[in-house]
Write a protein that holds these residues in place. Structure first.
Motif, short mmCIF file in Angstrom:
data_model
loop_
_atom_site.label_atom_id
_atom_site.label_comp_id
_atom_site.label_asym_id
_atom_site.label_seq_id
_atom_site.Cartn_x
_atom_site.Cartn_y
_atom_site.Cartn_z
N VAL A 153 4.53 -1.51 15.32
CA VAL A 153 4.23 -2.93 14.51
C VAL A 153 3.39 -4.08 15.31
O VAL A 153 3.43 -4.39 16.53
N TYR A 154 2.43 -4.59 14.40
CA TYR A 154 2.11 -5.60 14.63
C TYR A 154 3.10 -6.87 13.98
O TYR A 154 2.73 -7.26 12.63
N THR A 155 2.38 -8.01 14.71
CA THR A 155 2.46 -9.22 13.97
C THR A 155 1.41 -10.08 14.36
O THR A 155 0.11 -10.41 14.70
N ALA A 156 1.50 -11.12 13.51
CA ALA A 156 0.60 -12.86 13.21
C ALA A 156 1.19 -13.55 13.02
O ALA A 156 1.88 -13.48 11.99
N VAL A 157 0.87 -14.68 13.69
CA VAL A 157 1.39 -15.99 13.38
C VAL A 157 0.55 -17.15 12.70
O VAL A 157 -0.73 -17.47 13.50
N ARG A 215 1.17 -1.43 0.10
CA ARG A 215 0.14 0.26 -0.02
C ARG A 215 1.04 1.01 0.05
O ARG A 215 1.44 1.06 -0.11
N MET A 216 0.13 2.16 -0.42
CA MET A 216 1.38 3.69 0.25
C MET A 216 1.26 4.56 0.74
O MET A 216 1.26 5.54 1.14
N GLU A 217 0.50 4.07 1.74
CA GLU A 217 0.28 4.23 3.00
C GLU A 217 0.45 3.06 4.21
O GLU A 217 0.27 2.46 3.41
N PRO A 218 0.83 4.14 5.28
CA PRO A 218 1.09 2.48 6.59
C PRO A 218 -0.09 1.96 6.87
O PRO A 218 -0.92 2.14 6.59
N SER A 219 0.09 0.68 7.02
CA SER A 219 -0.50 -0.92 6.93
C SER A 219 -0.13 -1.17 7.98
O SER A 219 0.60 -1.77 8.75
N PHE A 220 -1.78 -2.31 8.58
CA PHE A 220 -1.44 -2.72 9.70
C PHE A 220 -1.93 -4.08 9.43
O PHE A 220 -2.93 -4.59 9.07
N VAL A 221 -1.27 -5.28 9.94
CA VAL A 221 -2.08 -7.32 9.56
C VAL A 221 -2.81 -7.03 11.19
O VAL A 221 -2.60 -6.88 12.42
N LEU A 222 -4.26 -7.44 10.77
CA LEU A 222 -5.35 -7.33 11.82
C LEU A 222 -5.09 -8.92 12.43
O LEU A 222 -5.66 -9.18 14.04
N SER A 223 -4.83 -9.67 11.84
CA SER A 223 -4.97 -11.51 11.28
C SER A 223 -4.89 -12.45 10.60
O SER A 223 -4.78 -11.82 9.56
N LEU A 224 -4.43 -13.55 11.41
CA LEU A 224 -4.10 -14.17 9.98
C LEU A 224 -4.27 -15.77 10.51
O LEU A 224 -4.84 -16.12 11.22
N ALA A 225 -4.83 -16.87 8.95
CA ALA A 225 -5.77 -18.20 9.46
C ALA A 225 -4.76 -18.86 8.52
O ALA A 225 -4.66 -18.58 7.67
N ALA A 226 -4.85 -20.08 8.98
CA ALA A 226 -4.55 -21.10 7.74
C ALA A 226 -5.52 -21.95 7.80
O ALA A 226 -6.35 -22.26 8.44
N MET A 227 -5.48 -21.52 6.19
CA MET A 227 -7.47 -21.85 5.83
C MET A 227 -6.58 -24.09 5.47
O MET A 227 -6.13 -24.15 4.95
N ASN A 228 -8.58 -24.43 5.28
CA ASN A 228 -8.39 -25.40 5.11
C ASN A 228 -8.52 -26.14 3.82
O ASN A 228 -8.76 -24.97 2.51
N LEU A 245 5.35 -15.86 9.18
CA LEU A 245 4.85 -14.83 10.08
C LEU A 245 4.12 -13.87 9.50
O LEU A 245 4.71 -13.60 7.91
N ALA A 246 3.30 -13.35 9.92
CA ALA A 246 2.83 -12.33 9.05
C ALA A 246 3.38 -10.83 9.88
O ALA A 246 3.20 -10.38 10.84
N TYR A 247 3.44 -10.39 9.29
CA TYR A 247 3.71 -8.32 9.90
C TYR A 247 4.27 -6.82 9.22
O TYR A 247 3.81 -7.22 7.76
N ASN A 248 3.51 -5.97 9.54
CA ASN A 248 3.24 -4.71 9.40
C ASN A 248 4.53 -3.90 9.45
O ASN A 248 5.52 -3.81 10.57
N ALA A 249 5.17 -3.16 8.71
CA ALA A 249 6.73 -1.96 8.65
C ALA A 249 6.45 -1.56 7.63
O ALA A 249 6.20 -2.28 6.97
N TRP A 250 7.58 -0.57 8.07
CA TRP A 250 7.99 0.09 7.00
C TRP A 250 9.63 -0.16 6.32
O TRP A 250 10.56 -0.01 6.92
#
Length: 421
Positions: A387-391, A77-90, A400-405
């Motif tokens: 910085v948010y993370t999700a595993v 994205r061209m602006e600050p972004s944040f990961v909120l959640s992550l899930a492994a799909m069936n 591992l997913a995360y948001n950062a610059w």
């Protein structure tokens, strides 16, 4: 030419009270044994035992078995972004929710990727949501995030299905007088349990609903569960939360939601991020959270019960599995029960050892398999960027997913596969 990194508006700057440098990172495992509170300690928890392996020493029979794959741009994205959640799909692949905006959380979206972290579908959502997979069901379940900015609006939930685009089936209001909690939903057979708080007298628990239709069932509530994590066990729905007094409050609800049994509290879970529950081998489970610590150290605490039948007693293992810095936030935890491993990630805003996304992987006894280290590129000027993370579990270990610059794509959601032997 590399873009200059913009400076956030002052309203978005998230700072800790203590901005001193973080404790030296790699391998900085504080070997603190955390005794249970109001419960008789077990021999292998409270005191060192010569007959037991020393968790502070490497386990030579199980050499470190995880390595980081390359950093992948999940969504730019061209602006600050944040990961909120992550899930492994069936059936393979992963789903994550995110938001972007210069003035806070905006432009929410749901995105799916394959096991190689290549995007397969994406759709905008009206509100901030967290995403969850369902056992034996290709659909995804979403619920309003606790970070949603819609003032006074009730929590809503929905099913999503790829066909091949992401199609939404709205389920309407989950509850009007409750607060969302960004923790994974629990499932037992045909019933889902969605963690909720009430905002009244620090009570909370979960809302039950039918997994097939989304029809609402009983609501389970108990005191001191203001922001609970919930998991299904053979004994009932197990819920934990930071209590008002700082200890880990625990309750076991009947499977039909008809009653709650309050269990003894545990110390060591009074930090900035609330606790998570994950499964271990068999019928066991682990609770991971942050302790308040002191100075430049925020201990990461893990309690393990080898069986759900022993939840009324103290944990079989109570140990510190890492040492975060004073500006740590965004804790996330996932387990791979088949491998006997637990991945723990968190964000750091400042610190001489590196601002960004940190990761450690331990076995079910708390021994390190992947010593904690900075898993992202070092984030510059991170005091203005949370910085948010999700595993989540991956066929080869974890994602591992995360948001950062980061230099690869500036503001973006990034991911890495953590491959474990």
């Amino acid at each position: 030419m590399r873009a200059s990194r913009p400076v956030w508006p002052r309203s978005l700057i998230v700072c800790a009270l203590a901005l001193s440098p973080a404790l030296p990172g790699c391998g900085a495992r504080a070997e603190l044994i955390v005794p249970p509170f109001d419960a008789a300690p077990r021999p292998d928890v409270a005191t060192p035992d010569a007959s037991l392996p020393d968790a502070s020493q490497p386990d030579v029979s199980s050499p470190p078995g995880c390595m980081l794959g390359p950093i992948v741009v999940l969504k730019r994205r061209m602006e600050p972004s944040f990961v909120l959640s992550l899930a492994a799909m069936n059936g393979g692949g992963f789903a994550f929710t995110m938001a972007s905006g210069w003035m806070g959380f905006a432009s929410p979206a749901l995105v799916t990727v394959d096991d190689a972290l290549v995007e397969t579908a994406a759709t905008a959502t009206e509100r901030l949501e967290t995403v969850h997979s369902l056992e034996g069901d290709p659909r995804l379940y979403t619920v309003t995030s606790q970070r949603d900015t819609t003032a006074g609006a009730p929590i809503e939930h929905a099913f999503y299905q790829r066909n091949p685009r992401l199609e939404r089936q709205p389920l309407g209001r989950l509850c009007a007088d409750c607060a969302a909690v960004d923790r994974p939903i629990a499932q037992r057979g045909a019933t889902l349990a969605v963690p909720i708080g009430t905002g009244a007298l620090d009570s909370g628990g979960a809302q039950l609903l039918e997994a097939a239709t989304g029809a609402l069932g009983a609501r389970m509530l108990a005191m001191d569960l203001r922001a609970p994590a919930v998991i299904a066990t053979s004994e009932g729905w197990y819920a934990v939360s930071q209590s008002a007094g700082g200890a880990l409050a625990r309750a076991l609800f009947a499977l039909d939601g008809g009653g709650a049994r309050v269990l003894a509290s545990q110390m060591g879970f009074d930090g900035a991020s609330g606790p998570w529950i994950v499964r271990t081998a068999g019928d066991g489970l682990a609770v991971v959270g942050m302790s308040r610590g002191g100075g430049r150290t925020v201990p990461l605490t893990m309690n393990v019960w080898n069986s759900a039948q022993t939840l009324a007693a103290g944990p079989d293992v109570a140990i510190t599995v890492g040492a975060a810095g004073p500006t740590s936030q965004g804790l996330s935890v996932a387990s791979s029960a088949a491998r006997g491993l637990i991945a723990i990630a968190w964000g750091e805003q400042t610190g001489t050892d590196g601002a960004g996304a940190w990761l450690t992987v331990v076995n079910e006894r708390g021994r390190p398999v992947f010593e904690q280290q900075l898993a992202s590129d070092r984030a510059a000027n991170a005091q203005s960027y949370t910085v948010y993370t999700a595993v989540a579990p991956h066929p080869e270990g974890f994602v591992l997913a995360y948001n950062a610059w980061q230099p690869q794509a500036n503001y973006a959601i990034y991911g890495r596969v953590v491959r474990c032997r």
